[in-house]
Design a protein around this motif. Sequence first.
Motif, PDB file in Angstrom:
ATOM      1  N   ILE A 126       0.859  -1.197   0.000  1.00  0.00           N
ATOM      2  CA  ILE A 126       0.000   0.000   0.000  1.00  0.00           C
ATOM      3  C   ILE A 126       0.892   1.244   0.000  1.00  0.00           C
ATOM      4  N   GLY A 127       0.681   2.105  -0.984  1.00  0.00           N
ATOM      5  CA  GLY A 127       1.482   3.334  -1.091  1.00  0.00           C
ATOM      6  C   GLY A 127       2.541   3.161  -2.162  1.00  0.00           C
ATOM      7  N   CYS A 128       2.242   3.652  -3.378  1.00  0.00           N
ATOM      8  CA  CYS A 128       3.145   3.419  -4.521  1.00  0.00           C
ATOM      9  C   CYS A 128       3.928   4.684  -4.861  1.00  0.00           C
ATOM     10  N   GLY A 129       4.509   5.332  -3.860  1.00  0.00           N
ATOM     11  CA  GLY A 129       5.187   6.611  -4.068  1.00  0.00           C
ATOM     12  C   GLY A 129       6.675   6.470  -4.336  1.00  0.00           C
ATOM     13  N   PHE A 130       7.409   7.526  -3.964  1.00  0.00           N
ATOM     14  CA  PHE A 130       8.849   7.649  -4.207  1.00  0.00           C
ATOM     15  C   PHE A 130       9.631   6.433  -3.696  1.00  0.00           C
ATOM     16  N   PHE A 131       9.436   6.067  -2.421  1.00  0.00           N
ATOM     17  CA  PHE A 131      10.308   5.034  -1.849  1.00  0.00           C
ATOM     18  C   PHE A 131       9.826   3.624  -2.162  1.00  0.00           C
ATOM     19  N   ALA A 132       8.522   3.487  -2.459  1.00  0.00           N
ATOM     20  CA  ALA A 132       7.958   2.152  -2.720  1.00  0.00           C
ATOM     21  C   ALA A 132       8.633   1.464  -3.914  1.00  0.00           C
ATOM     22  N   CYS A 192      -1.843  -0.988  -3.906  1.00  0.00           N
ATOM     23  CA  CYS A 192      -2.918  -0.044  -3.592  1.00  0.00           C
ATOM     24  C   CYS A 192      -2.334   1.357  -3.483  1.00  0.00           C
ATOM     25  N   ASP A 193      -2.975   2.328  -4.110  1.00  0.00           N
ATOM     26  CA  ASP A 193      -2.640   3.739  -3.896  1.00  0.00           C
ATOM     27  C   ASP A 193      -3.876   4.553  -4.233  1.00  0.00           C
ATOM     28  N   ARG A 194      -4.122   5.571  -3.424  1.00  0.00           N
ATOM     29  CA  ARG A 194      -5.317   6.389  -3.703  1.00  0.00           C
ATOM     30  C   ARG A 194      -5.077   7.329  -4.887  1.00  0.00           C
ATOM     31  N   ASP A 195      -3.805   7.430  -5.328  1.00  0.00           N
ATOM     32  CA  ASP A 195      -3.475   8.256  -6.498  1.00  0.00           C
ATOM     33  C   ASP A 195      -3.392   7.328  -7.725  1.00  0.00           C
ATOM     34  N   ILE A 201       3.192  -1.638   4.196  1.00  0.00           N
ATOM     35  CA  ILE A 201       2.632  -0.281   4.188  1.00  0.00           C
ATOM     36  C   ILE A 201       3.758   0.724   3.914  1.00  0.00           C
ATOM     37  N   ALA A 202       3.694   1.346   2.727  1.00  0.00           N
ATOM     38  CA  ALA A 202       4.766   2.250   2.279  1.00  0.00           C
ATOM     39  C   ALA A 202       4.242   3.670   2.100  1.00  0.00           C
ATOM     40  N   THR A 203       3.173   3.994   2.809  1.00  0.00           N
ATOM     41  CA  THR A 203       2.619   5.357   2.748  1.00  0.00           C
ATOM     42  C   THR A 203       3.374   6.264   3.729  1.00  0.00           C
ATOM     43  N   THR A 204       3.083   7.561   3.674  1.00  0.00           N
ATOM     44  CA  THR A 204       3.664   8.483   4.664  1.00  0.00           C
ATOM     45  C   THR A 204       2.902   8.336   5.993  1.00  0.00           C
ATOM     46  N   VAL A 205       3.436   8.975   7.026  1.00  0.00           N
ATOM     47  CA  VAL A 205       3.032   8.662   8.408  1.00  0.00           C
ATOM     48  C   VAL A 205       1.545   8.889   8.717  1.00  0.00           C
ATOM     49  N   CYS A 257       5.331  -1.843   8.462  1.00  0.00           N
ATOM     50  CA  CYS A 257       4.955  -0.429   8.366  1.00  0.00           C
ATOM     51  C   CYS A 257       6.212   0.421   8.216  1.00  0.00           C
ATOM     52  N   GLN A 258       6.233   1.330   7.244  1.00  0.00           N
ATOM     53  CA  GLN A 258       7.386   2.211   7.062  1.00  0.00           C
ATOM     54  C   GLN A 258       7.597   3.100   8.303  1.00  0.00           C
ATOM     55  N   LYS A 259       8.816   3.583   8.459  1.00  0.00           N
ATOM     56  CA  LYS A 259       9.093   4.625   9.444  1.00  0.00           C
ATOM     57  C   LYS A 259       8.639   5.954   8.865  1.00  0.00           C
ATOM     58  N   PRO A 260       8.435   7.023   9.617  1.00  0.00           N
ATOM     59  CA  PRO A 260       8.224   6.958  11.055  1.00  0.00           C
ATOM     60  C   PRO A 260       6.938   6.175  11.337  1.00  0.00           C
ATOM     61  N   PHE A 261       7.041   5.285  12.317  1.00  0.00           N
ATOM     62  CA  PHE A 261       5.987   4.340  12.632  1.00  0.00           C
ATOM     63  C   PHE A 261       4.635   5.049  12.826  1.00  0.00           C
ATOM     64  N   GLU A 265      12.412  -0.266   9.597  1.00  0.00           N
ATOM     65  CA  GLU A 265      13.526   0.520  10.123  1.00  0.00           C
ATOM     66  C   GLU A 265      14.783  -0.151   9.570  1.00  0.00           C
ATOM     67  N   ASN A 266      15.154   0.251   8.357  1.00  0.00           N
ATOM     68  CA  ASN A 266      16.137  -0.497   7.573  1.00  0.00           C
ATOM     69  C   ASN A 266      17.584  -0.109   7.808  1.00  0.00           C
ATOM     70  N   PHE A 267      17.847   1.079   8.413  1.00  0.00           N
ATOM     71  CA  PHE A 267      19.240   1.537   8.454  1.00  0.00           C
ATOM     72  C   PHE A 267      20.146   0.567   9.223  1.00  0.00           C
ATOM     73  N   GLY A 284      12.919  14.867  -4.146  1.00  0.00           N
ATOM     74  CA  GLY A 284      12.255  13.559  -4.210  1.00  0.00           C
ATOM     75  C   GLY A 284      11.133  13.426  -3.191  1.00  0.00           C
ATOM     76  N   GLN A 285      11.279  14.125  -2.056  1.00  0.00           N
ATOM     77  CA  GLN A 285      10.305  14.005  -0.958  1.00  0.00           C
ATOM     78  C   GLN A 285       9.875  15.413  -0.515  1.00  0.00           C
ATOM     79  N   PRO A 286       9.078  16.103  -1.353  1.00  0.00           N
ATOM     80  CA  PRO A 286       8.745  17.508  -1.050  1.00  0.00           C
ATOM     81  C   PRO A 286       8.051  17.703   0.294  1.00  0.00           C
ATOM     82  N   TYR A 287       7.332  16.687   0.787  1.00  0.00           N
ATOM     83  CA  TYR A 287       6.624  16.807   2.069  1.00  0.00           C
ATOM     84  C   TYR A 287       7.594  17.034   3.225  1.00  0.00           C
ATOM     85  N   LEU A 288       8.874  16.692   3.039  1.00  0.00           N
ATOM     86  CA  LEU A 288       9.849  16.868   4.131  1.00  0.00           C
ATOM     87  C   LEU A 288      10.071  18.344   4.459  1.00  0.00           C
TER      88      LEU A 288
END
Length: 343
Positions: free
Chosen positions: A9-15, A34-37, A71-75, A94-98, A123-125, A162-166
């Motif tokens: 779920i969440g087909c954005g930049f990082f997915a 799945c993505d709402r876009d 789950i690869a959506t934003t928080v 679930c992607q970070k931030p949890f 939390e892949n780092f 790449g991640q304008p929301y930041l």
Amino acid sequence: MTELKGALIGCGFFAINQMHAWNDVRGAGIVAICDRDPERLKIVGDQFGIDRRYGDAEALFADGGFDFVDIATTVQSHRFLVELAAANKVPAICQKPFAKTLSDAKAMVEACRNAGIPLMVHENFRWQTPIQAVRKALDADAIGTPFWGRFSFRSAYDVFSGQPYLAEGERFIIEDLGIHTLDIARYILGDVRSVTARTKRVNPRIKGEDVATILLDHENDATSVVDVSYATRLSREPFPETLIELDGSEGTIRLTQGYGLEITNAKGTTTTDVSPKLLSWASRPWHNIQESVYAIEQHWVDQLERGAEHSTSGADNLKTFALVEAAYDSAARGQTIDVGAIL
Ligand code: NAD
Ligand code: 89Y
């Protein structure tokens, strides 16, 4: 081995990285997205040849036919989607931030525990090859008992394109990037008793803080400094390397820029190249992160097969998330925060 079926779920930049990595993982594959876009759904569906496509997560779960969800959506959507997975008894990554807050994160862990499903935070780092190399050196007793550490991420890399929301959130570097650095500090030096932090915003074009300096008192009495910055221009851009310094009773470890691991002890000094692999679909400088995405996804499958707890389970990640909350609280109040009191 039976191939586990996953839904993303969440087909954005990082997915894109997550989808590439799932193609390489042994024992699992993605069967639905799945993505709402609709545009993102089409791009990822076409690129990875996935026919089952959904614009709505509830419709995805209603159709079912998968063994886990990634789950690869934003928080903003994490709590809703994790609780939806729990309600459908589907194991979840679930992607970070949890979560947005520690109390949301606790509720998400509780929901999955009550549903009896595994929950892992992406939390892949800590899965990066150089970080694993530091962990192995400590496990091999290369420097005795570590008493001091520094975990440093300083860069001026443009993450906003790449991640304008930041650039838009009230919170930036601790919640987005420092969360990884704090997790590495826990992974290397153990859980944390108290946190003292200072933050700053240097870049006037963003809303949140882009510099943070955080002092950690670990439960084993080691002290460490986590320092992160996206306002640091250097002659050689280190993105996305975490540099580490560790002093121990019998020697020192330095993880230096360019992926060098230097160990000094009574036997002398050894320097090893601990560069990440450049996977076939990866590109520099992201390859360090991309390889760790593959590693954490493989870990998800391997632990499910063994019926064993994941290294970055939801419960484990509460202890990292608490450091994020404590760091913001400390910076706002100018006080040291007792981590045990908020966990
Ligand atoms: P993005 O905005 O590019 O993509 C998110 C996608 O999710 C969008 O396409 C959006 O339409 C979709 N979406 C959001 N809510 C949804 C919902 N309820 N149902 C269906 N679709 C929904 O974001 P991104 O840059 O790909 O980041 C995603 C997450 O990955 C963030 O939490 C970010 O912090 C994290 N991230 C992690 C790493 C890492 O190394 N672990 C690196 C970069 C980003
Ligand atoms: O979102 C961040 C992450 O998790 O790793 C690096 C990043 O993409 C930008 O800070």
